[in-house]
Design a protein around this motif. Sequence first.
Motif, PDB file in Angstrom:
ATOM      1  N   CYS A   3       0.957  -1.201  -0.144  1.00 50.30           N
ATOM      2  CA  CYS A   3       0.080   0.105  -0.181  1.00 50.30           C
ATOM      3  C   CYS A   3       0.993   1.191  -0.042  1.00 50.30           C
ATOM      4  CB  CYS A   3      -1.187   0.006   1.274  1.00 50.30           C
ATOM      5  SG  CYS A   3      -1.678   1.517   1.526  1.00 50.30           S
ATOM      6  N   CYS A   6       0.380   3.255   3.846  1.00 52.66           N
ATOM      7  CA  CYS A   6       0.767   2.653   5.158  1.00 52.66           C
ATOM      8  C   CYS A   6       2.338   1.782   4.910  1.00 52.66           C
ATOM      9  CB  CYS A   6      -0.048   1.672   5.980  1.00 52.66           C
ATOM     10  SG  CYS A   6      -0.515   0.391   4.976  1.00 52.66           S
ATOM     11  N   CYS A  29      -4.407  -0.385   0.687  1.00 53.51           N
ATOM     12  CA  CYS A  29      -4.610  -1.476   1.044  1.00 53.51           C
ATOM     13  C   CYS A  29      -6.200  -1.082   1.530  1.00 53.51           C
ATOM     14  CB  CYS A  29      -3.897  -1.832   2.231  1.00 53.51           C
ATOM     15  SG  CYS A  29      -4.092  -0.754   3.695  1.00 53.51           S
ATOM     16  N   CYS A  32      -6.577   1.389   4.385  1.00 52.52           N
ATOM     17  CA  CYS A  32      -6.267   2.866   4.110  1.00 52.52           C
ATOM     18  C   CYS A  32      -7.360   3.406   2.946  1.00 52.52           C
ATOM     19  CB  CYS A  32      -4.810   2.863   3.275  1.00 52.52           C
ATOM     20  SG  CYS A  32      -3.687   2.464   4.748  1.00 52.52           S
TER      21      CYS A  32
HETATM   22 ZN   LIG Z   1      -2.382   0.880   3.704  1.00 54.05          ZN
END
Ligand SMILES: [Zn+2]
Lengths: 172, 372
Positions: A3, A6, A29, A32
Amino acid sequence: MNCDVCQQTSATVFLTQIVEGKMQKVNLCEACSKEKGVTNSTGFALADVLLGLGAAQEIERGGGVQKCPACGFSHADFKKTGRLGCARCYDTFAEGLSGLLKGMHKGTVHTGKQPVRAARAFEAQIQLKTLHRELRKAVAEENYESAARLRDQIRRLEVPVPGGAAGTAGVV
Amino acid sequence: MPIHNILTNTGEWLHGDGPHSQIVISSRVRFARNLRGYAFPGWAKRAERLQVLEAVKPRVEELPEMADAYSVFSQDLSVIEKQVLVERHLVSREHAAKGAGSAVVINRSQTLSIMINEEDHLRLQAIRSGLQLQEIFQMIDQADSALEQKLDFAFHPELGYLTACPTNVGTGMRASAMVHLPALVMSEQINQVIQAVNKIGLAVRGLYGEGTEALGNLFQVSNQTTLGEKEEEIIARLQKVIEQIIGHEQNARQILLQKKPNTLLDHVGRGYGILVHAHSMSSKEALNLLSFIKLGIDLQLFPEVCRQPVDQLFIETQPAHLQKGSQRKLAAEERDVLRAEIIRAKLASFPKPEAGRLKWTRPEQGEPEALE
Ligand SMILES: [Zn+2]
Ligand SMILES: [Zn+2]
């Protein structure tokens, strides 16, 4: 692929958007994408997502100032939220923001509507500059009569335009 | 005006018949504004947010357009009531999540709503049925000019109106239209249209659904950028592109009608059959099937009197609208049963789609221009 936000969880949401002819890609992800509002249908803009990524580095490049003197907002806060703290932040982080705004928008200068109050204040400022210049000239030429007249004019203009000065509260 | 009136009556955009209202459901324009000298709502301390609220709310209520308006603090609304306002497009999802320190003021005809302490101190929004971007721009511009006389907005000589998010700086304006494009989806031309529109700096996204999925063939087209162009230029550009999209959708319908009339009849017929007989229906399925009934009305398979009830169903079958009548929060399965019940009741008075009436009268207009 991890991702972009993050950097930890593997990405499951892949976004591509073409902004002004430039292709932008973001991989997120599940968590997120939820947090960035990608999954809620009302108005997510890819720019918002991107803001949390490149944008913080971009404004950090502005160097120098770490915190907005008016509101205490910092680069780290921008990185977290993708939002600024107050109107003065635009001046505080001007250097870094300019690149960001250039990439994000059609132009770099606002050409649309202006509040009448603001328009009047700018006019007065320009007028004041001209009067000060004329005053210096009059004094240099020892033309005291017109210097006195110019001083009066300046004094009249310097009576603050309501709400015009920077930093005053927004309620008139 | 009490909340009850808002909850029981839908606004102009849901029963109006603005220009091009077959394809364009509604047009919307919003302005973002902030007060000079106060932190943006997301960064301001509670006391500061309350100061802004106190300063702004009376000024908003004073607007001539807000005579007998519905004005309420966010903490005085229930979760379901807030969600109903979101489903009506009167407040944003973000605003609905706010508690104390925020408020919304909505005019009588539900065409103008002003959110206080959303992401920005003020979010002014106008919405009307059909393609009426110029008209709503004028309405919101007027409200903004009136407010500006009493409130000192944060404005920068170069950057224009300053907003919490740099994506809104400049005009602070987001203009959009909600469009129904079933034929472009069925004929698989929709991605081409989306790409062409993206290329000229406008955004297209599905109105409902997650990611790129567009439930009910409903899309929202809006301006992507806010700095460097005048408001009128942005509106004119959007208007032109939407007129082109309308032209493409009309073309696609005509071609389907000539080449694949049975596909069209099949979609409408199956949609009708399921909606009339189902006893449990998800919101996703309802949106997709209602879209075909809506298309069926455009194609004269159903009489024109069916139009308004169907348009209303798009909203009335949303989760919060379903729950506002009941005393408690409903589980997903209960909602699905109730949704099917409401749809069956409404469609009971509809005649069956008549294949013999299938007809598409293209409104007077030339060939659509290419989108590039
Ligand atoms: Zn993420
Ligand atoms: Zn600041």
